[in-house]
Write an enzyme that holds these catalytic residues in place. Structure first.
Site, PDB file in Angstrom:
ATOM      1  N   ASN A 136     -56.062 -16.459  26.101  1.00 19.66           N
ATOM      2  CA  ASN A 136     -55.462 -17.216  27.443  1.00 19.66           C
ATOM      3  C   ASN A 136     -56.600 -18.011  28.215  1.00 19.66           C
ATOM      4  O   ASN A 136     -56.664 -18.392  29.287  1.00 19.66           O
ATOM      5  CB  ASN A 136     -55.042 -15.992  28.448  1.00 19.66           C
ATOM      6  CG  ASN A 136     -56.284 -15.079  28.788  1.00 19.66           C
ATOM      7  OD1 ASN A 136     -57.446 -15.342  28.320  1.00 19.66           O
ATOM      8  ND2 ASN A 136     -55.980 -14.054  29.416  1.00 19.66           N
ATOM      9  N   GLU A 143     -60.788 -13.649  33.388  1.00 21.74           N
ATOM     10  CA  GLU A 143     -59.453 -13.868  33.012  1.00 21.74           C
ATOM     11  C   GLU A 143     -58.904 -14.885  34.088  1.00 21.74           C
ATOM     12  O   GLU A 143     -59.348 -15.352  34.970  1.00 21.74           O
ATOM     13  CB  GLU A 143     -58.539 -12.695  33.378  1.00 21.74           C
ATOM     14  CG  GLU A 143     -58.913 -11.456  32.534  1.00 21.74           C
ATOM     15  CD  GLU A 143     -58.417 -11.516  31.199  1.00 21.74           C
ATOM     16  OE1 GLU A 143     -58.255 -12.408  30.658  1.00 21.74           O
ATOM     17  OE2 GLU A 143     -58.317 -10.343  30.307  1.00 21.74           O
TER      18      GLU A 143
END
Ligand code: F6R
Length: 242
Positions: A136, A143
């Protein structure tokens, strides 16, 4: 940004080890920023071989790792401390007192993040930061988010990261839900960054990271703003680049 395209994973590992070796040879007391994960394992094997052949000396090297699961003790076989010990530290002559990894067992996040920031600061920053790339776009455990988090912080892992990492645990339920990670500002302050990427499954995210818009939704895209990044990636990972 320099991009080295390698034939395969082995070749990537050798070339990445060349970059790290050059750092250790030119500055024997350098600070290495280290990553875990499957990508750098081959690189670490190369470093071990070079140490065993007498070509590298880690006695003065200091290290800081990017991240650690919150809640796992050092001796848990999935802790990043355990990973670093078994995949690198135990087979080279680095002084374990010179190695640093966030303490996953410190329940007070503010306290641990503050401690780790001070450790990195006291070392004078990172000379060479090794990074892998999450599917991702994460680097460390930064993140996809609305903003770039600057310093060491505690993160809630995304479902995609839990899914990707569950292969190492008995089940997805056993994967810790939180981790401590170095922040984006600290990563970007490293004098040099080495991004290692392998495999077709990383091709789309590598293209987005290197050529797409710079956005906290693709944390690795920030690397486009660093002036000394070396990407060592195999043909499969670079297959979507023009
Ligand atoms: C590990 C780390 C992660 C990994 C990334 C890629 O310390 O910081 O960002 O680099 O998840 O992992 P692999 O190499 O297993 O694909």
């Amino acid at each position: 940004m320099r991009i080295y395209k390698t034939k395969d994973y082995e070749d990537m590992s050798r070339k990445a080890a060349n970059v790290i070796s050059a750092q250790v040879i030119t500055k024997p007391d350098c600070v290495l920023g280290l990553a875990t994960g499957s990508t750098p394992i081959g690189t670490y094997k190369q470093l071990i071989e070079r140490y065993q052949n007498g070509d590298l000396d880690f006695s003065e090297v200091k290290s800081v790792n990017l991240d650690e699961y919150k809640g796992l003790p050092k001796d848990h076989d999935q802790s990043y401390y355990y990973f670093m010990y078994t995949n690198l530290f135990k087979d080279i002559n680095i002084d374990l007192d010179n190695t640093n990894i966030p303490n996953g067992m410190e329940p007070d996040s503010d306290k641990e993040c503050d401690r780790y920031n001070k450790v990195i600061e006291s070392m004078g920053g990172v000379d060479l930061q090794i990074l892998g790339l999450g599917h991702n776009g994460h680097i460390g455990f930064n993140e996809p988010e609305e903003v770039f988090e600057k310093l060491t912080h505690c993160v809630d892992l995304t479902e995609s990261t839990i899914e990707a990492n569950k292969r190492f645990f008995a089940s997805a339920d056993d994967v810790p839900r939180q981790a401590y990670t170095m922040g984006i500002k600290t990563i970007m302050q490293a004098k040099k960054i080495l991004l290692v990427v392998s495999g077709e499954d990383k091709a789309a995210i590598l293209r987005d990271a290197l050529c797409g818009p710079i956005t906290p939704q693709v944390p690795a895209s920030i690397l486009q703003l660093h002036n000394d990044v070396i990407v060592v990636a195999d043909e499969a990972a670079l297959s979507l680049m023009d």
